[in-house]
Design an enzyme around this catalytic site. Sequence first.
Site, mmCIF file in Angstrom:
data_model
loop_
_atom_site.group_PDB
_atom_site.id
_atom_site.type_symbol
_atom_site.label_atom_id
_atom_site.label_comp_id
_atom_site.label_asym_id
_atom_site.label_seq_id
_atom_site.Cartn_x
_atom_site.Cartn_y
_atom_site.Cartn_z
ATOM 1 C CB VAL A 63 -1.005 0.038 1.192
ATOM 2 C CG1 VAL A 63 -2.014 -1.100 1.099
ATOM 3 C CG2 VAL A 63 -0.291 0.065 2.535
ATOM 4 C CG ASN A 89 -6.872 -4.480 8.425
ATOM 5 O OD1 ASN A 89 -7.199 -4.352 9.604
ATOM 6 N ND2 ASN A 89 -6.003 -5.422 8.026
ATOM 7 C CB SER A 141 -5.443 2.485 16.872
ATOM 8 O OG SER A 141 -5.060 2.086 18.170
ATOM 9 C CE1 TYR A 154 -0.487 1.003 14.815
ATOM 10 C CE2 TYR A 154 -1.598 1.884 16.753
ATOM 11 C CZ TYR A 154 -1.552 0.980 15.708
ATOM 12 O OH TYR A 154 -2.554 0.066 15.557
ATOM 13 C CB ALA A 155 -0.153 8.298 18.604
ATOM 14 C CB ALA A 156 1.651 10.819 14.216
ATOM 15 C CE LYS A 158 -3.397 2.231 13.005
ATOM 16 N NZ LYS A 158 -3.994 1.563 11.832
ATOM 17 C CB ILE A 187 -7.543 -6.616 18.507
ATOM 18 C CG1 ILE A 187 -8.422 -5.347 18.557
ATOM 19 C CG2 ILE A 187 -8.313 -7.789 17.912
ATOM 20 C CD1 ILE A 187 -9.688 -5.428 19.377
HETATM 21 P P1 NAP Z 1 -1.272 -7.968 11.659
HETATM 22 O O1 NAP Z 1 -1.746 -9.247 12.237
HETATM 23 O O2 NAP Z 1 0.164 -7.604 11.768
HETATM 24 O O3 NAP Z 1 -1.723 -7.903 10.128
HETATM 25 C C1 NAP Z 1 -1.406 -6.782 9.333
HETATM 26 C C2 NAP Z 1 -1.382 -7.220 7.895
HETATM 27 O O4 NAP Z 1 -1.047 -6.058 7.098
HETATM 28 C C3 NAP Z 1 -0.296 -8.270 7.613
HETATM 29 O O5 NAP Z 1 -0.802 -9.294 6.788
HETATM 30 C C4 NAP Z 1 0.782 -7.461 6.917
HETATM 31 O O6 NAP Z 1 1.583 -8.199 6.013
HETATM 32 C C5 NAP Z 1 -0.058 -6.440 6.169
HETATM 33 N N1 NAP Z 1 0.767 -5.321 5.737
HETATM 34 C C6 NAP Z 1 1.759 -4.702 6.421
HETATM 35 N N2 NAP Z 1 2.321 -3.748 5.671
HETATM 36 C C7 NAP Z 1 1.657 -3.745 4.483
HETATM 37 C C8 NAP Z 1 1.806 -3.001 3.290
HETATM 38 N N3 NAP Z 1 2.754 -2.056 3.173
HETATM 39 N N4 NAP Z 1 0.971 -3.270 2.251
HETATM 40 C C9 NAP Z 1 0.030 -4.230 2.346
HETATM 41 N N5 NAP Z 1 -0.140 -4.987 3.466
HETATM 42 C C10 NAP Z 1 0.669 -4.742 4.518
HETATM 43 O O7 NAP Z 1 -2.054 -6.713 12.296
HETATM 44 P P2 NAP Z 1 -3.511 -6.640 12.967
HETATM 45 O O8 NAP Z 1 -3.357 -6.689 14.432
HETATM 46 O O9 NAP Z 1 -4.434 -7.542 12.298
HETATM 47 O O10 NAP Z 1 -3.860 -5.118 12.625
HETATM 48 C C11 NAP Z 1 -4.669 -4.746 11.520
HETATM 49 C C12 NAP Z 1 -4.969 -3.265 11.626
HETATM 50 O O11 NAP Z 1 -5.633 -2.992 12.852
HETATM 51 C C13 NAP Z 1 -3.742 -2.368 11.592
HETATM 52 O O12 NAP Z 1 -4.023 -1.179 10.890
HETATM 53 C C14 NAP Z 1 -3.514 -2.071 13.052
HETATM 54 O O13 NAP Z 1 -2.803 -0.871 13.243
HETATM 55 C C15 NAP Z 1 -4.940 -1.968 13.533
HETATM 56 N N6 NAP Z 1 -5.109 -2.160 14.968
HETATM 57 C C16 NAP Z 1 -4.719 -3.320 15.561
HETATM 58 C C17 NAP Z 1 -4.890 -3.458 16.930
HETATM 59 C C18 NAP Z 1 -4.476 -4.711 17.664
HETATM 60 O O14 NAP Z 1 -4.448 -4.662 18.889
HETATM 61 N N7 NAP Z 1 -4.175 -5.789 16.987
HETATM 62 C C19 NAP Z 1 -5.452 -2.409 17.672
HETATM 63 C C20 NAP Z 1 -5.845 -1.257 17.018
HETATM 64 C C21 NAP Z 1 -5.679 -1.132 15.657
HETATM 65 P P3 NAP Z 1 2.918 -8.960 6.542
HETATM 66 O O15 NAP Z 1 2.407 -10.053 7.412
HETATM 67 O O16 NAP Z 1 3.559 -9.451 5.282
HETATM 68 O O17 NAP Z 1 3.715 -7.938 7.263
#
Ligand code: NAP
Length: 246
Positions: A63, A89, A141, A154-156, A158, A187
């Site tokens: 992305v 996402n 987030s 990350y805060a900036a 989000k 999560i």
């Molecule tokens: P995750 O398990 O790390 O999954 C993120 C996915 O995004 C991975 O498959 C990753 O690919 C992919 N990705 C990373 N960089 C990318 C790029 N440049 N282009 C395309 N895909 C890319 O994370 P998650 O916990 O599911 O989080 C998903 C979203 O929710 C994120 O935006 C995160 O900030 C947000 N969020 C998560 C939480 C939490 O507690 N988990 C809380 C609040 C918000 P790779 O595996 O190849 O790196």
Amino acid sequence: MRLANKHLIITGAARGIGFAIASKCVREGATVGICDLSPEAVDRACAQLEAAGGRAIPLPADVTDDVAVRQMVHVAHERFGRIDGLVNNAGITKDAQLRNMSDEQWRQVIDVNLTGVFQCTRAVADMLCAQGSGAIVSISSVVGLYGNFGQTNYAAAKAGVIGMTMTWAKELGRKNVRANAVCPGFINTSILGTIPEQVLARLRAMVPMNRLGEPEEVANAVAFLLSDEASFINGVALEVSGGIAI
Ligand code: NAP
């Protein structure tokens, strides 16, 4: 099924919250484009969704690469014939306290979590406006609302996602294209893998429900915001956090 006949692009959908969103959307009748970095992971996710009776196409792309993003949206449009929604996402963390944060850590998180969201949304905006309907849901987030120790970058990013969402709600809303953000609390996915157990215990204790959230609980909120049931919901930042901040 609340997403019947909807064609959606979901970024970062090969695992974690993105995959849970894709699974929920196909169960609700949508066809989904799985966008993620690794082509192999994307193919595996599509195969899993298809095996469960869903319809999914692979859209591997980074992305942060605007050329790849435009190509990815072009392929989705060719295959689907139309695009009804985008879920921004994909996201990463590169944590450090302010005084130790490197330019590289700052830039990487801003590139994926802020610029990536901007580029993907810009790439679909003309199509959605031209057809006079569409829904954009971006994963922010609670950190974008309240900040978090060690997460200046990350805060900036989000908080920026929430600002962009409200701007798009105003700009695109006139064309019946809605833009909303979802702000998950902590999560249960691998993104939390770097957080020590005693810190996780403290995070759980901050939540009135005394637990982390599950990816499916975020997916349920996203599916609702994508659906026509949310037809007058525009420009919100919906917390899915178990009430972490009250
Ligand atoms: P995750 O398990 O790390 O999954 C993120 C996915 O995004 C991975 O498959 C990753 O690919 C992919 N990705 C990373 N960089 C990318 C790029 N440049 N282009 C395309 N895909 C890319 O994370 P998650 O916990 O599911 O989080 C998903 C979203 O929710 C994120 O935006 C995160 O900030 C947000 N969020 C998560 C939480 C939490 O507690 N988990 C809380 C609040 C918000 P790779 O595996 O190849 O790196």
